[in-house]
Scaffold this active site. Structure first.
Site, PDB file in Angstrom:
ATOM      1  N   TYR A 160       0.893  -1.148   0.000  1.00 44.88           N
ATOM      2  CA  TYR A 160       0.000   0.000   0.000  1.00 44.88           C
ATOM      3  C   TYR A 160       0.927   1.192   0.000  1.00 44.88           C
ATOM      4  O   TYR A 160       1.788   1.291   0.888  1.00 44.88           O
ATOM      5  CB  TYR A 160      -0.774   0.071   1.315  1.00 44.88           C
ATOM      6  CG  TYR A 160      -2.041  -0.721   1.392  1.00 44.88           C
ATOM      7  CD1 TYR A 160      -2.983  -0.679   0.390  1.00 44.88           C
ATOM      8  CD2 TYR A 160      -2.319  -1.465   2.540  1.00 44.88           C
ATOM      9  CE1 TYR A 160      -4.174  -1.394   0.510  1.00 44.88           C
ATOM     10  CE2 TYR A 160      -3.498  -2.169   2.665  1.00 44.88           C
ATOM     11  CZ  TYR A 160      -4.418  -2.120   1.643  1.00 44.88           C
ATOM     12  OH  TYR A 160      -5.597  -2.806   1.773  1.00 44.88           O
ATOM     13  N   LYS A 276      -3.065  -4.568  -8.242  1.00 45.16           N
ATOM     14  CA  LYS A 276      -4.231  -5.243  -7.650  1.00 45.16           C
ATOM     15  C   LYS A 276      -5.351  -4.240  -7.388  1.00 45.16           C
ATOM     16  O   LYS A 276      -5.110  -3.202  -6.772  1.00 45.16           O
ATOM     17  CB  LYS A 276      -3.818  -5.896  -6.322  1.00 45.16           C
ATOM     18  CG  LYS A 276      -4.947  -6.536  -5.541  1.00 45.16           C
ATOM     19  CD  LYS A 276      -4.403  -7.324  -4.360  1.00 45.16           C
ATOM     20  CE  LYS A 276      -5.496  -8.032  -3.595  1.00 45.16           C
ATOM     21  NZ  LYS A 276      -6.263  -7.163  -2.712  1.00 45.16           N
TER      22      LYS A 276
HETATM   23  C1  LIG Z   1      -9.535  -9.686   6.459  1.00 47.98           C
HETATM   24  C2  LIG Z   1      -9.048  -9.179   5.150  1.00 47.98           C
HETATM   25  C3  LIG Z   1      -7.961  -8.320   5.102  1.00 47.98           C
HETATM   26  C4  LIG Z   1      -7.502  -7.850   3.866  1.00 47.98           C
HETATM   27  N1  LIG Z   1      -6.390  -7.045   3.841  1.00 47.98           N
HETATM   28  C5  LIG Z   1      -5.908  -6.648   2.635  1.00 47.98           C
HETATM   29  C6  LIG Z   1      -4.716  -5.890   2.551  1.00 47.98           C
HETATM   30  O1  LIG Z   1      -4.078  -5.573   3.553  1.00 47.98           O
HETATM   31  N2  LIG Z   1      -4.303  -5.497   1.312  1.00 47.98           N
HETATM   32  C7  LIG Z   1      -4.976  -5.841   0.167  1.00 47.98           C
HETATM   33  O2  LIG Z   1      -4.554  -5.471  -0.933  1.00 47.98           O
HETATM   34  N3  LIG Z   1      -6.094  -6.591   0.223  1.00 47.98           N
HETATM   35  C8  LIG Z   1      -6.557  -6.996   1.421  1.00 47.98           C
HETATM   36  N4  LIG Z   1      -7.681  -7.765   1.461  1.00 47.98           N
HETATM   37  C9  LIG Z   1      -8.337  -8.178   0.206  1.00 47.98           C
HETATM   38  C10 LIG Z   1      -7.741  -9.501  -0.284  1.00 47.98           C
HETATM   39  O3  LIG Z   1      -6.407  -9.357  -0.702  1.00 47.98           O
HETATM   40  C11 LIG Z   1      -8.547 -10.041  -1.474  1.00 47.98           C
HETATM   41  O4  LIG Z   1      -8.604  -9.058  -2.476  1.00 47.98           O
HETATM   42  C12 LIG Z   1      -9.969 -10.436  -1.071  1.00 47.98           C
HETATM   43  O5  LIG Z   1      -9.994 -11.037   0.191  1.00 47.98           O
HETATM   44  C13 LIG Z   1     -10.539 -11.408  -2.097  1.00 47.98           C
HETATM   45  O6  LIG Z   1     -11.865 -11.708  -1.806  1.00 47.98           O
HETATM   46  P1  LIG Z   1     -12.317 -13.037  -1.003  1.00 47.98           P
HETATM   47  O7  LIG Z   1     -12.061 -12.760   0.434  1.00 47.98           O
HETATM   48  O8  LIG Z   1     -13.764 -13.139  -1.310  1.00 47.98           O
HETATM   49  O9  LIG Z   1     -11.489 -14.182  -1.530  1.00 47.98           O
HETATM   50  C14 LIG Z   1      -8.156  -8.239   2.685  1.00 47.98           C
HETATM   51  C15 LIG Z   1      -9.243  -9.110   2.747  1.00 47.98           C
HETATM   52  C16 LIG Z   1      -9.693  -9.582   3.951  1.00 47.98           C
HETATM   53  C17 LIG Z   1     -10.856 -10.540   3.977  1.00 47.98           C
END
Ligand SMILES: Cc1cc2nc3c(=O)[nH]c(=O)nc-3n(C[C@H](O)[C@H](O)[C@H](O)COP(=O)(O)O)c2cc1C
Length: 418
Positions: A160, A276
């Site tokens: 980030y 992303k």
């Molecule tokens: C608890 C949690 C924390 C997340 N933290 C980040 C993060 O720090 N950086 C990021 O790019 N995406 C983050 N994401 C998004 C995930 O990288 C991913 O895009 C997303 O979980 C995909 O969807 P799904 O949970 O339905 O598989 C997070 C998702 C969750 C559920």
């Protein structure tokens, strides 16, 4: 009328198959889980509400996430019959390396809050399964720790861009030195999405011991024992923070980040670069023109802009426009290996899982992550076999139809924005 008689012992003997009882409660629990949804139910029983809701929740009314999952359910598979599928191969080349399965672990923040083994479990399980593990900037294990937990597998680092550019890039340099081969730059967080569950729960990091959390903890004592008797929960790459997640994100993240910054990062990162959070054909084209190695169609698991486009619906258009030169990956909503297979059939090169892995983690630490990966792997294999497909490269759009629901009424395939 059937004639009745008393059963004889020799009739009963072949029917009796008492199983040796599984004395290890965790193994017993996990073996009983046949789907990611089963793991989710176990996770919910074992994790304090604030941590579970932080993981499971999405932004605003959580419509994006529900739609993304619905989109996967609204497909029809078209099998090809009479093919020898006695042996199949689920491996593929992704971003210059081999992966045993067509999915990797998405970056997630605060992972040790969900279960104390956190990123250590995720990275080690991913390494053993032959899939990549992505560490978040907001992670609770350092890049060096993750490299130690997954010494022979592939580790990816997610950045980030925050206001202090020098500190962001110092972190990126540490990841390169620790052998991380790919950098994922997340671009869908100019500001934090409204995670209403967190606001309602008064979620802070680490979780606070209020009267409500203590009462709720009584039935989740295992989590609290782990939490209180292991390394204190802290961000490995950031300073300590005692506010809410949204406050942290808004304090740190830089809403001025633009395409120019992407080029600047690209010039400094020696490995593969992936963007992303791409959510339109136009942006996919612009990002691809910068010469990045991949893009991830993602709406952050529905945690940012609610009612954002469904990544799975964007997939065919984006693949058509940029898929020849740039790897197109996809996440959001994957709960079943069949979702992964459908994505590959419509042109995704690779997929990422967030919650599916975290449900496993919360259900049983490292063993739970192994179980989640195992469930998805067996669903992928079975779906491929039933489709008559022996290798990932044989999947193509003829294997899947998107049944029409929630499809945009106007053709948005390409309209330049002012
Ligand atoms: C608890 C949690 C924390 C997340 N933290 C980040 C993060 O720090 N950086 C990021 O790019 N995406 C983050 N994401 C998004 C995930 O990288 C991913 O895009 C997303 O979980 C995909 O969807 P799904 O949970 O339905 O598989 C997070 C998702 C969750 C559920």
């Amino acid at each position: 009328m059937a004639q009745r008689r008393l059963p004889k012992p020799r009739d009963l003997a072949p029917l009796i198959r008492f199983k040796r009882p599984q004395l290890n409660g965790k193994t017993h629990r996990l073996e009983a889980a046949l789907t990611i949804e089963d793991l989710r139910r176990i996770a919910k029983r074992r994790t304090p509400k604030a941590a579970f809701d932080y993981t499971e929740g999405a932004a605003e009314a959580e419509i994006s996430l529900a739609r993304a999952r619905q989109a996967f359910q609204d497909i029809e598979f078209h099998p090809q019959i009479l093919r020898d599928v006695s042996s199949i191969d689920t491996s593929l080349d992704v971003l210059g390396g081999r992966c045993a399965l067509p999915f990797g672990i998405a970056p997630t923040g605060f992972t040790r809050m969900m279960q104390t083994e956190g990123e250590f479990a995720g990275a080690a399980a991913a390494g053993d399964a032959g899939i990549p593990f992505a560490l978040s900037t907001m992670g609770t294990a350092s890049v060096e720790d993750v490299a130690r937990a997954n010494p022979t597998g592939r580790n990816w680092f997610h950045l980030y861009m925050w206001k202090d550019r020098d500190r962001s890039m110092a972190l990126v340099e540490r990841a390169a030195n620790a052998g991380f081969d790919t950098l994922l730059v997340t671009v869908d967080v100019p500001v934090a999405g409204a995670r209403l569950r967190d606001q309602r729960n008064g979620m802070t990091i680490p979780p606070a011991l209020t009267a409500r959390t203590v009462i709720h903890a009584i039935t989740r004592y295992g989590w609290w024992i782990d939490f209180l008797t292991t390394e204190p929960l802290a961000f490995a790459s950031l300073d300590r923070w005692s506010g809410t997640v949204a406050e942290l994100l808004d304090t740190m993240f830089d809403p001025t980040v633009t395409y120019h910054d992407l080029s600047w990062i690209k010039d400094q990162w020696p490995g593969k670069l992936v963007v992303k959070g791409v959510q339109s054909v136009e942006d996919a084209k612009r990002v691809a023109e910068l010469g990045v190695d991949g893009i991830i169609l993602s709406n952050h698991g529905g945690r940012q802009l609610d009612r954002a486009p469904i990544p799975f619906h964007l997939l065919p258009d984006v693949v058509r426009e940029v898929g020849n030169d740039t790897e197109v990956h996809l996440d959001t909503g994957i709960m079943n290996g069949a979702d992964v297979v459908a994505s590959l059939a419509l042109g995704a090169k690779f997929t990422l899982i967030g919650r599916a892995y975290l449900y496993g983690l919360m259900a049983g630490g490292r063993e739970g992550v192994d179980r989640a990966i195992g469930i998805l792997a067996s669903q992928i294999e079975r779906t491929m076999r039933l489709l008559g497909v022996r290798a990932i490269g044989e999947l193509d759009p003829s294997h899947v139809t998107q049944l029409e629901r929630l499809i945009p009424r106007v053709d948005r395939s390409y309209r330049p924005r002012k």
